[in-house]
Design a protein around this motif. Structure first.
Motif, PDB file in Angstrom:
ATOM      1  N   ASN A 192      44.418  48.877  40.885  1.00 51.71           N
ATOM      2  CA  ASN A 192      43.667  47.664  40.499  1.00 51.71           C
ATOM      3  C   ASN A 192      43.919  47.275  39.046  1.00 51.71           C
ATOM      4  O   ASN A 192      42.982  46.968  38.306  1.00 51.71           O
ATOM      5  CB  ASN A 192      42.160  47.868  40.687  1.00 51.71           C
ATOM      6  CG  ASN A 192      41.782  48.063  42.137  1.00 51.71           C
ATOM      7  OD1 ASN A 192      42.505  47.654  43.029  1.00 51.71           O
ATOM      8  ND2 ASN A 192      40.665  48.717  42.368  1.00 51.71           N
ATOM      9  N   ASN A 193      45.178  47.335  38.628  1.00 48.30           N
ATOM     10  CA  ASN A 193      45.511  46.955  37.249  1.00 48.30           C
ATOM     11  C   ASN A 193      44.730  47.767  36.224  1.00 48.30           C
ATOM     12  O   ASN A 193      44.358  47.271  35.166  1.00 48.30           O
ATOM     13  CB  ASN A 193      45.261  45.458  37.017  1.00 48.30           C
ATOM     14  CG  ASN A 193      46.127  44.588  37.887  1.00 48.30           C
ATOM     15  OD1 ASN A 193      47.285  44.352  37.578  1.00 48.30           O
ATOM     16  ND2 ASN A 193      45.606  44.133  39.022  1.00 48.30           N
ATOM     17  N   TRP A 239      41.711  48.859  36.340  1.00 54.31           N
ATOM     18  CA  TRP A 239      40.284  48.566  36.159  1.00 54.31           C
ATOM     19  C   TRP A 239      39.480  49.859  36.015  1.00 54.31           C
ATOM     20  O   TRP A 239      38.708  50.029  35.071  1.00 54.31           O
ATOM     21  CB  TRP A 239      39.718  47.833  37.370  1.00 54.31           C
ATOM     22  CG  TRP A 239      40.085  46.410  37.514  1.00 54.31           C
ATOM     23  CD1 TRP A 239      40.890  45.665  36.688  1.00 54.31           C
ATOM     24  CD2 TRP A 239      39.678  45.549  38.579  1.00 54.31           C
ATOM     25  NE1 TRP A 239      40.987  44.403  37.187  1.00 54.31           N
ATOM     26  CE2 TRP A 239      40.266  44.296  38.329  1.00 54.31           C
ATOM     27  CE3 TRP A 239      38.867  45.721  39.704  1.00 54.31           C
ATOM     28  CZ2 TRP A 239      40.061  43.213  39.194  1.00 54.31           C
ATOM     29  CZ3 TRP A 239      38.666  44.651  40.552  1.00 54.31           C
ATOM     30  CH2 TRP A 239      39.258  43.415  40.297  1.00 54.31           C
ATOM     31  N   SER A 285      36.357  36.155  37.460  1.00 53.37           N
ATOM     32  CA  SER A 285      37.182  34.975  37.728  1.00 53.37           C
ATOM     33  C   SER A 285      36.344  33.714  37.514  1.00 53.37           C
ATOM     34  O   SER A 285      35.116  33.745  37.601  1.00 53.37           O
ATOM     35  CB  SER A 285      37.707  35.013  39.159  1.00 53.37           C
ATOM     36  OG  SER A 285      36.630  34.886  40.078  1.00 53.37           O
ATOM     37  N   PRO A 286      36.998  32.581  37.249  1.00 48.85           N
ATOM     38  CA  PRO A 286      36.244  31.334  37.043  1.00 48.85           C
ATOM     39  C   PRO A 286      35.314  30.986  38.207  1.00 48.85           C
ATOM     40  O   PRO A 286      34.212  30.470  37.992  1.00 48.85           O
ATOM     41  CB  PRO A 286      37.362  30.295  36.886  1.00 48.85           C
ATOM     42  CG  PRO A 286      38.500  31.062  36.299  1.00 48.85           C
ATOM     43  CD  PRO A 286      38.431  32.417  36.971  1.00 48.85           C
ATOM     44  N   PRO A 319      38.523  35.562  31.778  1.00 50.07           N
ATOM     45  CA  PRO A 319      38.829  36.544  32.826  1.00 50.07           C
ATOM     46  C   PRO A 319      39.687  37.691  32.298  1.00 50.07           C
ATOM     47  O   PRO A 319      40.602  37.484  31.502  1.00 50.07           O
ATOM     48  CB  PRO A 319      39.579  35.713  33.866  1.00 50.07           C
ATOM     49  CG  PRO A 319      39.089  34.314  33.657  1.00 50.07           C
ATOM     50  CD  PRO A 319      38.887  34.192  32.177  1.00 50.07           C
ATOM     51  N   TRP A 320      39.388  38.890  32.760  1.00 51.81           N
ATOM     52  CA  TRP A 320      40.135  40.083  32.365  1.00 51.81           C
ATOM     53  C   TRP A 320      41.638  39.883  32.584  1.00 51.81           C
ATOM     54  O   TRP A 320      42.458  40.409  31.829  1.00 51.81           O
ATOM     55  CB  TRP A 320      39.661  41.287  33.187  1.00 51.81           C
ATOM     56  CG  TRP A 320      40.117  41.180  34.612  1.00 51.81           C
ATOM     57  CD1 TRP A 320      39.473  40.522  35.623  1.00 51.81           C
ATOM     58  CD2 TRP A 320      41.352  41.641  35.155  1.00 51.81           C
ATOM     59  NE1 TRP A 320      40.232  40.552  36.764  1.00 51.81           N
ATOM     60  CE2 TRP A 320      41.390  41.238  36.506  1.00 51.81           C
ATOM     61  CE3 TRP A 320      42.439  42.349  34.638  1.00 51.81           C
ATOM     62  CZ2 TRP A 320      42.472  41.524  37.347  1.00 51.81           C
ATOM     63  CZ3 TRP A 320      43.522  42.638  35.468  1.00 51.81           C
ATOM     64  CH2 TRP A 320      43.522  42.230  36.811  1.00 51.81           C
ATOM     65  N   SER A 321      41.948  39.111  33.650  1.00 52.77           N
ATOM     66  CA  SER A 321      43.344  38.980  34.070  1.00 52.77           C
ATOM     67  C   SER A 321      44.193  38.268  33.036  1.00 52.77           C
ATOM     68  O   SER A 321      45.418  38.401  33.043  1.00 52.77           O
ATOM     69  CB  SER A 321      43.409  38.230  35.399  1.00 52.77           C
ATOM     70  OG  SER A 321      42.743  36.992  35.295  1.00 52.77           O
ATOM     71  N   LYS A 322      43.561  37.507  32.139  1.00 53.56           N
ATOM     72  CA  LYS A 322      44.352  36.821  31.107  1.00 53.56           C
ATOM     73  C   LYS A 322      45.020  37.826  30.177  1.00 53.56           C
ATOM     74  O   LYS A 322      45.990  37.496  29.499  1.00 53.56           O
ATOM     75  CB  LYS A 322      43.454  35.873  30.300  1.00 53.56           C
ATOM     76  CG  LYS A 322      43.023  34.636  31.085  1.00 53.56           C
ATOM     77  CD  LYS A 322      42.335  33.645  30.185  1.00 53.56           C
ATOM     78  CE  LYS A 322      41.922  32.390  30.961  1.00 53.56           C
ATOM     79  NZ  LYS A 322      43.049  31.674  31.548  1.00 53.56           N
ATOM     80  N   ASN A 379      49.729  41.301  32.275  1.00 55.43           N
ATOM     81  CA  ASN A 379      50.917  40.735  32.901  1.00 55.43           C
ATOM     82  C   ASN A 379      50.846  40.961  34.411  1.00 55.43           C
ATOM     83  O   ASN A 379      50.000  41.709  34.911  1.00 55.43           O
ATOM     84  CB  ASN A 379      52.171  41.401  32.329  1.00 55.43           C
ATOM     85  CG  ASN A 379      52.350  41.101  30.850  1.00 55.43           C
ATOM     86  OD1 ASN A 379      52.304  39.945  30.435  1.00 55.43           O
ATOM     87  ND2 ASN A 379      52.568  42.141  30.050  1.00 55.43           N
ATOM     88  N   GLU A 380      51.788  40.344  35.119  1.00 50.54           N
ATOM     89  CA  GLU A 380      51.792  40.439  36.576  1.00 50.54           C
ATOM     90  C   GLU A 380      51.905  41.885  37.064  1.00 50.54           C
ATOM     91  O   GLU A 380      51.368  42.245  38.106  1.00 50.54           O
ATOM     92  CB  GLU A 380      52.965  39.610  37.126  1.00 50.54           C
ATOM     93  CG  GLU A 380      52.839  39.221  38.557  1.00 50.54           C
ATOM     94  CD  GLU A 380      53.915  38.233  38.960  1.00 50.54           C
ATOM     95  OE1 GLU A 380      53.559  37.128  39.390  1.00 50.54           O
ATOM     96  OE2 GLU A 380      55.123  38.551  38.838  1.00 50.54           O
ATOM     97  N   ARG A 439      35.752  45.818  35.338  1.00 54.70           N
ATOM     98  CA  ARG A 439      36.673  44.826  34.776  1.00 54.70           C
ATOM     99  C   ARG A 439      36.343  44.580  33.300  1.00 54.70           C
ATOM    100  O   ARG A 439      37.231  44.345  32.486  1.00 54.70           O
ATOM    101  CB  ARG A 439      36.595  43.512  35.572  1.00 54.70           C
ATOM    102  CG  ARG A 439      37.313  43.547  36.898  1.00 54.70           C
ATOM    103  CD  ARG A 439      37.133  42.232  37.656  1.00 54.70           C
ATOM    104  NE  ARG A 439      35.812  42.105  38.239  1.00 54.70           N
ATOM    105  CZ  ARG A 439      35.378  41.058  38.942  1.00 54.70           C
ATOM    106  NH1 ARG A 439      36.186  40.024  39.119  1.00 54.70           N
ATOM    107  NH2 ARG A 439      34.173  41.028  39.461  1.00 54.70           N
TER     108      ARG A 439
END
Lengths: 281, 100
Positions: A85-86, A88, A164-165, A196-199, A202-203, A237
């Motif tokens: 999960n990246n 997390w 997420s938004p 968001p954490w995802s910003k 990277n992919e 997250r």
């Protein structure tokens, strides 16, 4: 990225066999570790190992000491965390180890995902480690926020909602890989910025450059001179974002609200904002 | 407290009332065979990350989205592919993603 807290695969490969380095995979899904894992790595389950079995809280100091002693982790070991999960849950465990005062903790950049996508070796053999007598410190509450801290921060300090938004706005109640539960209200804590954490990733799950990370927060108008509380749904997250702010960017006075939306969104009488805007205090 | 963790292949539909969900699911393949290792990312139409799951050993994945258009990206060792899909409440959108 040069930072002692964050290590890359080359560093990991050079230290996999070090006697005083303990690689720990942290996943909610223990099947992942059981299937295969990085050589010499042991496993921790974020829930069954790190959460109190009855109350909603962490295991206490004595329970944490017993856990790490049984797992063969010593106080002077270098603990290297990685997970799915990246990262997390690995970031959550990193924050948790820091909470209990472990000295040398590292996070493998990209975690299990980048390791797998890069085609690196995974094994099924489970290592055995001799039991230790681990001694934890009292929780460092400067990096853990509670609901009273969050309520005081509305309109005065930084609140960063890293979901997420769609979760922030109240359109989704959970991440989209889970069924959408309707037991809680949707929305966010008023005045919280949505970053968001995802910003920060990277992919392949690795962290973006320090310059890019700094720009993300500055671009969102967050004054990092103020105290900052990060939150998400259950605090993992936001541990990822805490790691970015506190460990990579070196920002002081950053804490993680592990109660997060599952607690706040169930409180009676607290203010809630819905929609894409932060709202007012 | 349920976790935010991603279940390999996505959460089973066995105990889920699909009529209340907008499900996006599918299979990732390479050279005609299911991808055994890989990740599938759900992005909104502005490519903002929304969710990610590792594929099952059969290359399967599943998301519970909101109704609307979504971008889906599959990552496997050595390659990636992306597609778009529209999710509808109470329906299952099935995808086949081939990574060359």
């Amino acid at each position: 990225m040069s930072n002692q807290a964050l290590i890359d695969a080359e560093w990991a490969l050079a230290h996999l066999d070090d006697a005083n380095a303990v690689f720990i995979e942290v996943d909610e899904d223990t099947d992942a570790y059981a299937g295969n894992h990085i050589r010499n790595a042991i496993a921790l389950n974020w829930k069954t190992d790190l959460q109190d079995p009855v109350r909603r809280d962490f295991v206490n100091k004595e329970q944490f000491e017993a856990l790490l002693s049984a797992k063969g982790v010593a106080n002077d070991d270098t603990v290297v965390l990685y997970g799915g999960n990246n990262n997390w849950f690995a970031a959550y465990a990193y924050w948790y180890f820091k909470l209990y005062g472990h000295g040398d903790v590292r996070l493998l950049d990209g975690g299990r995902k980048k390791w797998e996508l890069d085609g690196r070796e995974l094994v099924s053999e489970v290592p055995s480690r001799a039991e230790t007598k681990y001694v934890a410190k009292d929780q460092d509450l400067s990096i853990r926020a509670f609901r009273e801290d969050v309520l005081r921060a509305i309109g005065t300090q930084n609140l960063v909602d890293v979901r997420s938004p769609d979760e922030y706005a109240g359109r989704l109640l959970a991440p989209a890989h889970l069924p959408q539960e309707a037991a809680r209200i949707g929305g966010h804590i008023p005045t919280a910025a949505n970053i968001p954490w995802s910003k920060a990733a990277n992919e392949d799950g690795s962290f973006k450059s320090l310059a890019e990370l700094k720009a993300i927060y500055e671009g969102a108008g967050v004054d990092l001179g103020k105290d900052t509380i990060a939150y998400c749904r259950i605090g993992e997250r936001s541990a990822h974002s805490w790691f970015v702010l506190h460990e990579l960017l070196g920002v002081k006075n950053v804490s993680n609200y592990d109660g997060s939306w599952t607690e706040y969104g169930s409180l009676v009488g607290v203010p809630v904002a819905v929609g894409d805007e932060p709202g007012t205090a | 407290m349920s976790s935010c963790g991603a279940v390999v292949g996505g959460v089973s539909l066995d105990l889920v009332d699909v009529s209340t969900q907008s499900v996006i699911q599918g299979v990732v393949s390479k050279a005609g065979a299911p991808a055994k290792v890989g990740y599938v990312r759900l992005l909104d139409t502005s490519d903002e990350f929304v969710a990610e799951v590792p594929v099952s050993p059969q290359g399967e994945f599943r998301f519970f989205a909101a109704p609307g258009k979504w971008n889906v990206v599959a990552l496997i060792p050595g390659g990636s592919a992306r597609t778009t899909v529209e999710a509808h409440l109470g329906k299952i959108a099935d995808l086949e993603i081939s990574v060359s």
